[in-house]
Design a protein around this motif. Structure first.
Motif, PDB file in Angstrom:
ATOM      1  N   LYS A   5      58.673   7.745  18.092  1.00  9.03           N
ATOM      2  CA  LYS A   5      58.868   9.039  17.449  1.00  9.03           C
ATOM      3  C   LYS A   5      59.188  10.106  18.487  1.00  9.03           C
ATOM      4  N   THR A   6      60.212  10.909  18.221  1.00  5.72           N
ATOM      5  CA  THR A   6      60.474  12.086  19.033  1.00  5.72           C
ATOM      6  C   THR A   6      59.511  13.155  18.563  1.00  5.72           C
ATOM      7  N   ILE A   7      58.697  13.673  19.481  1.00  4.22           N
ATOM      8  CA  ILE A   7      57.691  14.673  19.130  1.00  4.22           C
ATOM      9  C   ILE A   7      58.286  16.070  19.218  1.00  4.22           C
ATOM     10  N   ASN A   8      58.922  16.369  20.322  1.00  5.00           N
ATOM     11  CA  ASN A   8      59.642  17.634  20.460  1.00  5.00           C
ATOM     12  C   ASN A   8      60.639  17.488  21.596  1.00  5.00           C
ATOM     13  N   LYS A   9      61.601  18.393  21.629  1.00  2.38           N
ATOM     14  CA  LYS A   9      62.570  18.369  22.720  1.00  2.38           C
ATOM     15  C   LYS A   9      63.162  19.744  22.897  1.00  2.38           C
ATOM     16  N   GLY A  10      63.627  19.963  24.100  1.00  2.00           N
ATOM     17  CA  GLY A  10      64.288  21.206  24.448  1.00  2.00           C
ATOM     18  C   GLY A  10      65.622  20.877  25.082  1.00  2.00           C
ATOM     19  N   ALA A  16      58.545  11.944  23.516  1.00  2.00           N
ATOM     20  CA  ALA A  16      58.468  10.924  22.465  1.00  2.00           C
ATOM     21  C   ALA A  16      57.178  10.133  22.617  1.00  2.00           C
ATOM     22  N   SER A  17      56.846   9.353  21.606  1.00  2.00           N
ATOM     23  CA  SER A  17      55.641   8.522  21.648  1.00  2.00           C
ATOM     24  C   SER A  17      55.871   7.209  20.923  1.00  2.00           C
ATOM     25  N   VAL A  18      55.301   6.144  21.482  1.00  2.00           N
ATOM     26  CA  VAL A  18      55.270   4.851  20.791  1.00  2.00           C
ATOM     27  C   VAL A  18      53.926   4.679  20.098  1.00  2.00           C
ATOM     28  N   GLY A  19      53.058   5.694  20.215  1.00  2.00           N
ATOM     29  CA  GLY A  19      51.733   5.630  19.605  1.00  2.00           C
ATOM     30  C   GLY A  19      50.698   5.140  20.620  1.00  2.00           C
ATOM     31  N   ARG A  20      49.530   4.850  20.121  1.00  2.00           N
ATOM     32  CA  ARG A  20      48.440   4.395  20.999  1.00  2.00           C
ATOM     33  C   ARG A  20      48.781   3.042  21.614  1.00  2.00           C
ATOM     34  N   LEU A  21      48.558   2.901  22.906  1.00  2.00           N
ATOM     35  CA  LEU A  21      48.835   1.634  23.570  1.00  2.00           C
ATOM     36  C   LEU A  21      47.723   0.611  23.342  1.00  2.00           C
ATOM     37  N   ARG A  22      46.484   1.087  23.178  1.00  2.00           N
ATOM     38  CA  ARG A  22      45.401   0.161  22.859  1.00  2.00           C
ATOM     39  C   ARG A  22      45.649  -0.348  21.442  1.00  2.00           C
ATOM     40  N   GLY A  23      45.844  -1.631  21.311  1.00  2.00           N
ATOM     41  CA  GLY A  23      46.148  -2.212  20.010  1.00  2.00           C
ATOM     42  C   GLY A  23      47.631  -2.196  19.677  1.00  2.00           C
ATOM     43  N   PHE A  24      48.472  -1.737  20.606  1.00  2.00           N
ATOM     44  CA  PHE A  24      49.920  -1.712  20.385  1.00  2.00           C
ATOM     45  C   PHE A  24      50.424  -3.132  20.174  1.00  2.00           C
ATOM     46  N   GLU A  25      51.318  -3.315  19.225  1.00  2.00           N
ATOM     47  CA  GLU A  25      51.906  -4.624  18.947  1.00  2.00           C
ATOM     48  C   GLU A  25      53.414  -4.490  18.838  1.00  2.00           C
ATOM     49  N   GLY A  26      54.123  -5.536  19.232  1.00  2.00           N
ATOM     50  CA  GLY A  26      55.567  -5.573  19.066  1.00  2.00           C
ATOM     51  C   GLY A  26      56.306  -5.083  20.290  1.00  2.00           C
ATOM     52  N   LYS A  27      57.499  -4.563  20.072  1.00  2.00           N
ATOM     53  CA  LYS A  27      58.392  -4.095  21.136  1.00  2.00           C
ATOM     54  C   LYS A  27      59.032  -2.799  20.673  1.00  2.00           C
ATOM     55  N   GLN A  28      59.016  -1.776  21.530  1.00  2.00           N
ATOM     56  CA  GLN A  28      59.628  -0.489  21.216  1.00  2.00           C
ATOM     57  C   GLN A  28      60.492  -0.020  22.377  1.00  2.00           C
ATOM     58  N   PHE A  29      61.713   0.367  22.085  1.00  2.00           N
ATOM     59  CA  PHE A  29      62.626   0.965  23.053  1.00  2.00           C
ATOM     60  C   PHE A  29      62.598   2.470  22.847  1.00  2.00           C
ATOM     61  N   VAL A  30      62.656   3.244  23.944  1.00  2.00           N
ATOM     62  CA  VAL A  30      62.512   4.695  23.807  1.00  2.00           C
ATOM     63  C   VAL A  30      63.777   5.486  24.139  1.00  2.00           C
ATOM     64  N   LYS A  31      64.849   4.840  24.579  1.00  2.00           N
ATOM     65  CA  LYS A  31      66.067   5.534  24.991  1.00  2.00           C
ATOM     66  C   LYS A  31      66.589   6.494  23.924  1.00  2.00           C
ATOM     67  N   ASP A  32      66.691   6.034  22.697  1.00  2.00           N
ATOM     68  CA  ASP A  32      67.233   6.886  21.640  1.00  2.00           C
ATOM     69  C   ASP A  32      66.323   8.068  21.343  1.00  2.00           C
ATOM     70  N   ALA A  33      65.009   7.851  21.360  1.00  2.00           N
ATOM     71  CA  ALA A  33      64.072   8.936  21.048  1.00  2.00           C
ATOM     72  C   ALA A  33      64.057  10.008  22.131  1.00  2.00           C
ATOM     73  N   THR A  34      64.326   9.615  23.399  1.00  2.00           N
ATOM     74  CA  THR A  34      64.300  10.598  24.486  1.00  2.00           C
ATOM     75  C   THR A  34      65.688  11.077  24.887  1.00  2.00           C
ATOM     76  N   GLY A  35      66.726  10.369  24.465  1.00  2.00           N
ATOM     77  CA  GLY A  35      68.074  10.714  24.883  1.00  2.00           C
ATOM     78  C   GLY A  35      68.344  10.361  26.337  1.00  2.00           C
ATOM     79  N   ALA A  36      67.618   9.396  26.876  1.00  2.00           N
ATOM     80  CA  ALA A  36      67.751   9.018  28.286  1.00  2.00           C
ATOM     81  C   ALA A  36      69.179   8.590  28.614  1.00  2.00           C
ATOM     82  N   THR A  37      69.627   8.948  29.808  1.00  2.00           N
ATOM     83  CA  THR A  37      70.974   8.593  30.248  1.00  2.00           C
ATOM     84  C   THR A  37      70.972   7.756  31.526  1.00  2.00           C
TER      85      THR A  37
END
Length: 136
Positions: A5-10, A16-37
């Motif tokens: 989730k994108t939380i905020n941006k300027g 962005a956040s993938v949520g709590r890491l304790r108990g995290f399951e699966g795979k999440q990519f963050v490039k789109d949520a942060t706009g990383a280049t």
């Protein structure tokens, strides 16, 4: 697998956040949520005794894996070695890689993928100390 989730941006940042890491399951990519280049960052968890379901290699990108919790085994081509919380593994382009968590429990990791040889400056060679009033 939950959505990053994108939380905020300027104009000059994204949060962005993938949520709590304790108990995290699966795979999440963050490039789109942060706009990383410059790199792709992903978070992953492998259940106890499980591996990524395929080997893979990259043509131009290196990957850096940081084991956040748990332990397991890592394979690069035909070399296999143990990893655990705190391990950092860099894998060059053009070779196969995979990882498996130990049977005792899940393993959570971060993977940072960037173009091999693209790091031109870092920390003190790219950073400047600046003067600014803290608003923290």
């Amino acid at each position: 697998m939950s959505d990053t989730k994108t939380i905020n941006k300027g104009e000059k940042f994204a949060h962005a956040s993938v949520g709590r890491l304790r108990g995290f399951e699966g795979k999440q990519f963050v490039k789109d949520a942060t706009g990383a280049t410059s790199c792709e960052i992903s978070f992953g968890t492998l259940p106890a005794g499980e591996s990524v379901p395929f080997f893979h290699s990259h043509k131009a990108n290196e990957e850096n894996y940081v084991i956040l919790s748990g332990k397991g085994r890592f394979q690069v081509d035909d070399e296999v070695f143990d990893v655990e919380e705190g391990s950092v593994v860099r894998v060059s382009p053009g070779c196969d890689r995979n990882l498996r968590s130990a049977p005792e429990g899940p393993m959570t990791y971060i993977c940072v993928q960037a173009a091999d040889g693209s790091l031109k400056g870092y920390t003190m060679t790219d950073a400047e100390i600046t003067e600014r009033t803290s608003l923290l």
